[in-house]
Design a protein around this motif. Structure first.
Motif, PDB file in Angstrom:
ATOM      1  N   ASP A 145       0.800  -1.214   0.000  1.00 31.11           N
ATOM      2  CA  ASP A 145       0.000   0.000   0.000  1.00 31.11           C
ATOM      3  C   ASP A 145       0.836   1.270   0.000  1.00 31.11           C
ATOM      4  O   ASP A 145       0.300   2.362  -0.103  1.00 31.11           O
ATOM      5  CB  ASP A 145      -0.955   0.014   1.201  1.00 31.11           C
ATOM      6  N   LYS A 146       2.158   1.150   0.086  1.00 28.18           N
ATOM      7  CA  LYS A 146       3.023   2.324   0.071  1.00 28.18           C
ATOM      8  C   LYS A 146       4.257   2.047  -0.787  1.00 28.18           C
ATOM      9  O   LYS A 146       4.859   0.984  -0.717  1.00 28.18           O
ATOM     10  CB  LYS A 146       3.465   2.715   1.486  1.00 28.18           C
TER      11      LYS A 146
ATOM     12  N   GLN B 288       0.882   6.492  -1.715  1.00 25.37           N
ATOM     13  CA  GLN B 288      -0.138   5.480  -1.466  1.00 25.37           C
ATOM     14  C   GLN B 288      -0.351   4.702  -2.758  1.00 25.37           C
ATOM     15  O   GLN B 288      -0.595   5.293  -3.807  1.00 25.37           O
ATOM     16  CB  GLN B 288      -1.444   6.136  -1.008  1.00 25.37           C
ATOM     17  N   THR B 289      -0.257   3.381  -2.684  1.00 29.02           N
ATOM     18  CA  THR B 289      -0.167   2.579  -3.906  1.00 29.02           C
ATOM     19  C   THR B 289      -1.108   1.380  -3.857  1.00 29.02           C
ATOM     20  O   THR B 289      -1.093   0.605  -2.905  1.00 29.02           O
ATOM     21  CB  THR B 289       1.277   2.067  -4.102  1.00 29.02           C
TER      22      THR B 289
ATOM     23  N   ASN C 245      -3.679   4.386  -6.981  1.00 31.40           N
ATOM     24  CA  ASN C 245      -4.489   3.897  -5.874  1.00 31.40           C
ATOM     25  C   ASN C 245      -5.929   3.918  -6.353  1.00 31.40           C
ATOM     26  O   ASN C 245      -6.177   3.915  -7.568  1.00 31.40           O
ATOM     27  CB  ASN C 245      -4.254   4.724  -4.596  1.00 31.40           C
TER      28      ASN C 245
END
Length: 309
Positions: A182-183, A201-202, A218
């Motif tokens: 997620d990062k 944020q990924t 995201n």
């Protein structure tokens, strides 16, 4: 394939998984191999398109096949009984097809015929990456270090959440939170001088075919990470983003959402909905022929579909 003129198709039978090569130009399909596995195998191509990597697991071990899809009998195999610490990585470079694999504390390079020992890790649990200059990068949870042979040449302080090494070149270093993905952590690099990180944020990401630019998204934002580590916002969306890809080298991006497929031209901030959503699993791009290929169900029929743009 890197040029999106060939596809690897994976089909499940009662007892195994069958892999075949689909030629988009002739619309013909050829059998490659079949494997018995607990789940569908992972398949990807080398940068030069000459080899595919096939990874699959059984109850006792993880297996890797390095094979030429155009010479199916040309297969190099590798197996590891230690599933927890199995890792592999393509050799970096646009014309490279070598594959690095971890065997305990040893990293070997496979070329389709031989397996050459190239590095020894401090422990079998070490996270590692080999860049295009042949430097070995090792993540030790609180430091990221680079080695040329036995000589340490770079050391960066990191946190325990920055675990997966995604990419390293002369201008940037990229790590990912492997637990949640997620990062994304991005450092800028000038030789041995490192600055950063910038944190994104990924949800997921994809490289362009030259591994220079990276699309990162995201649920609602699409960003670009340049080969120099610069981050720019491409666009924000009201619909949830599922996937993205580069349609051309001059700024045209394809975006798959829950409700359709969009073309977005970065240079002019213009977008166009190319079609409303069907059940699309993935897509690929042939930028020379300006064609997009979709794998999924359209009008109730599952297959590979093509859309010109």
């Amino acid at each position: 394939s890197p040029k999106n003129d060939f596809f690897i198709l994976v089909k499940k039978t009662v007892s195994d998984f069958i892999l075949s090569l689909y030629n988009e130009k002739t619309q013909t399909e050829f059998f490659l191999t079949s494997v018995k596995a607990d789940q569908a195998p992972l398949v990807d191509w080398s940068a030069d398109g000459n080899f595919i990597r096939l990874i699959f697991s059984t109850s006792s071990q993880t297996n890797l096949l390095l094979m030429s899809p155009f010479q199916p009998s040309h297969i190099q195999t590798f197996s590891s009984a230690d599933k927890n610490y199995f890792a592999s990585q393509w050799e970096q470079g646009p014309f490279s097809s070598g594959l690095y694999v971890q065997d305990g504390k040893s990293i070997k390079k496979l070329d389709g015929i031989t397996a050459l020992d190239v590095y020894t890790l401090p422990t079998s649990s070490a996270k590692w990456y080999i860049d295009s200059d042949g430097l070995l990068w090792i993540n030790n949870q609180d430091t990221l270090k680079a080695f040329r042979g036995d000589q340490e040449i770079i050391s960066i302080n990191i946190t325990s959440t920055e675990t997966k090494i995604v990419d390293v070149n002369q201008q940037r270093i990229i790590l990912l939170n492997e637990m949640n993905d997620d990062k994304m952590f991005i450092w800028k690099r000038a030789g041995n001088i490192i600055t950063g990180p910038e944190i994104l944020q990924t949800k997921s990401f994809i490289f362009d075919k030259n591994r220079k630019n990276i699309l990162v998204w995201n649920d609602n934002e699409l960003k670009n990470v340049s080969e120099f580590g610069d981050v720019s916002l491409i666009n924000r969306f009201s619909e949830s983003l599922e996937s993205a890809g580069f349609l051309t080298v001059n700024g045209l991006v394809g975006i798959l959402t829950l409700n359709g497929f969009w073309g977005f031209y970065q240079n002019y901030y213009l977008s166009q909905k190319l079609f409303s959503s069907e059940t699309i699993n993935s897509f690929g791009i042939n930028d020379k022929r300006r064609e997009i290929y979709f794998l999924g169900i359209i009008n109730g029929k599952r297959g590979v579909w093509m859309l010109e743009y």
